[in-house]
Design an enzyme around this catalytic site. Structure first.
Site, short mmCIF file in Angstrom:
data_model
loop_
_atom_site.label_atom_id
_atom_site.label_comp_id
_atom_site.label_asym_id
_atom_site.label_seq_id
_atom_site.Cartn_x
_atom_site.Cartn_y
_atom_site.Cartn_z
N LYS A 177 43.99 34.48 30.31
CA LYS A 177 45.11 35.35 29.97
C LYS A 177 46.40 34.54 29.81
CE LYS A 177 45.48 36.98 34.71
NZ LYS A 177 44.25 36.30 35.15
N LYS B 261 50.24 25.89 39.14
CA LYS B 261 51.05 27.07 38.83
C LYS B 261 52.53 26.70 38.73
CE LYS B 261 47.87 30.58 40.42
NZ LYS B 261 47.37 31.32 41.56
N LYS C 294 39.79 27.30 26.46
CA LYS C 294 39.19 28.17 27.48
C LYS C 294 39.84 29.55 27.39
CE LYS C 294 38.98 28.91 32.39
NZ LYS C 294 39.54 28.77 33.69
#
Ligand code: ADP
Length: 339
Positions: free
Chosen positions: A208, A123, A205
């Site tokens: 979002k 992240k 893949k």
């Protein structure tokens, strides 16, 4: 309840727990990779499914969006068949004991273990601010599971590491505070059906974060536009095609029964069947599969107080179960409460 004498969870009731991210519109990848199995599971084992709005705060600072996404998850799950008479659906923040337990777990977690967190590193690499919430995410996740005495956690392959941190914490807690009898179960992964990665409209893949999703509840023009935008190669209509390398077929496979799948694959191989035909087929399958859920969702949307009642009642059950565990945990660590 397990009947094996060597099972560390033999003295614990079987409890399934799972958190659902309220961070955007749920898509077909979420459906085939997680939600479908959640819906099956909740009807067979007592399960606590909670909408993890505290977790979402690690990356989302927009009150209106957080409220909307949280409520949307409840609408989506109920529309897709979650039955509140069978298991519990609620908001993470309706169970304050979760954060109480998370604090106790902070004091049992080496910083070095969190520094190795793959999903934290991912992240931050994606540009998200490295706030302490993001760093400590696995601890809150462990508290989410163990505050209900979760023995089984449905996980996809991407979350195995966080479950390891949770298991380590339960073991460490029992070693330090539960020498006579374990206070916490050691949760086991409940591996979801191995579903191939669901491709997005660009062939990567579906996620979002890539903006390549088809929403479960997309319909009409929005759905058509998304399906028509699925990337294919430029083989002319009349030529034979390989279904196994086609993104459209990868999605068709998820929806179709064996007979339909064979029929479409044969049409690909025979030639004279274009990608436009395949996309139309896919559109029909999506519409058919979710027709009932869409109607149900519209009904629920028109009746928000019912959805709130479900969440309120789920939260009450969640707090009740959490308090049972917290009483034992406070006692075990020596926290005196005078209220
Ligand atoms: P996103 O990548 O859109 O942020 P999440 O990470 O919130 O999705 O996904 C939640 C769960 O949904 C995952 O743990 C996984 O089980 C499932 N999932 C998400 N995307 C896919 C996909 N493309 N294929 C299969 N499963 C998926």
């Amino acid at each position: 309840m397990s009947d094996s004498p060597t099972d560390p969870n033999a003295s614990f009731q079987s409890v399934v727990v799972s958190g659902i991210q309220p961070s955007g519109t749920l898509h077909l990848g979420n459906y085939f990779g997680a939600i479908r199995q959640h819906i099956e599971l909740h009807a067979t084992v007592e399960s606590y499914f909670f909408i993890v709005n505290y977790h979402a705060l690690t990356t989302l600072h927009d009150a209106e969006a957080l409220k909307k996404y949280s409520f949307d998850v409840a609408l989506d799950y109920l529309a897709l068949g979650f039955d509140p008479d069978k298991s519990h659906l609620f908001l993470q923040s309706d169970v304050p004991q979760v954060n109480e337990l998370a604090w106790i777990f902070y004091t049992l977690t080496p910083v070095s273990q969190l520094e190795k967190g793959v999903s934290y590193k991912d992240k931050v690499a994606q540009g998200l601010p490295a706030n302490a919430g993001l760093f400590n995410y696995p601890i809150l996740q462990a508290a989410d599971i163990l505050v209900y005495g979760g023995t089984r956690v449905p996980v996809g392959a991407d979350q195995k590491q966080n479950l390891e941190i949770c298991r380590d914490l339960a073991i460490r807690f029992n070693d330090r505070f539960g020498q006579d009898a374990p206070v916490l179960p050691i949760p086991e992964p409940y591996i979801l059906d191995e579903v191939a990665v669901v491709p997005g409209v660009d062939g990567r893949k579906m996620s979002k974060s890539y903006g390549n999703t088809i929403g479960i509840f997309d319909e009409g023009k929005t759905l058509k536009k998304a399906v028509m935008s699925i990337v294919t190669d430029s083989t002319p209509l009349e030529e034979p095609k390989d279904p196994e390398t086609c993104n459209v077929f990868a999605l068709i496979k998820l929806f179709a029964d064996d007979a339909k799948r064979e029929e479409v694959a044969a049409a690909y191989r025979a030639g004279g069947y274009g990608y436009g035909h395949a996309k139309k087929e896919l559109l029909g399958l999506i519409n058919e599969t979710f027709a009932e859920a869409r109607d149900k969702r519209r009904e629920l949307e028109a009746n928000p107080s019912y959805v709130e009642d479900v969440l309120r009642e789920g939260g009450r059950k969640g707090r009740e179960q959490a308090e049972t565990y917290m009483e034992r945990i406070r006692e075990a660590v020596g926290l005196i409460t005078t209220y």
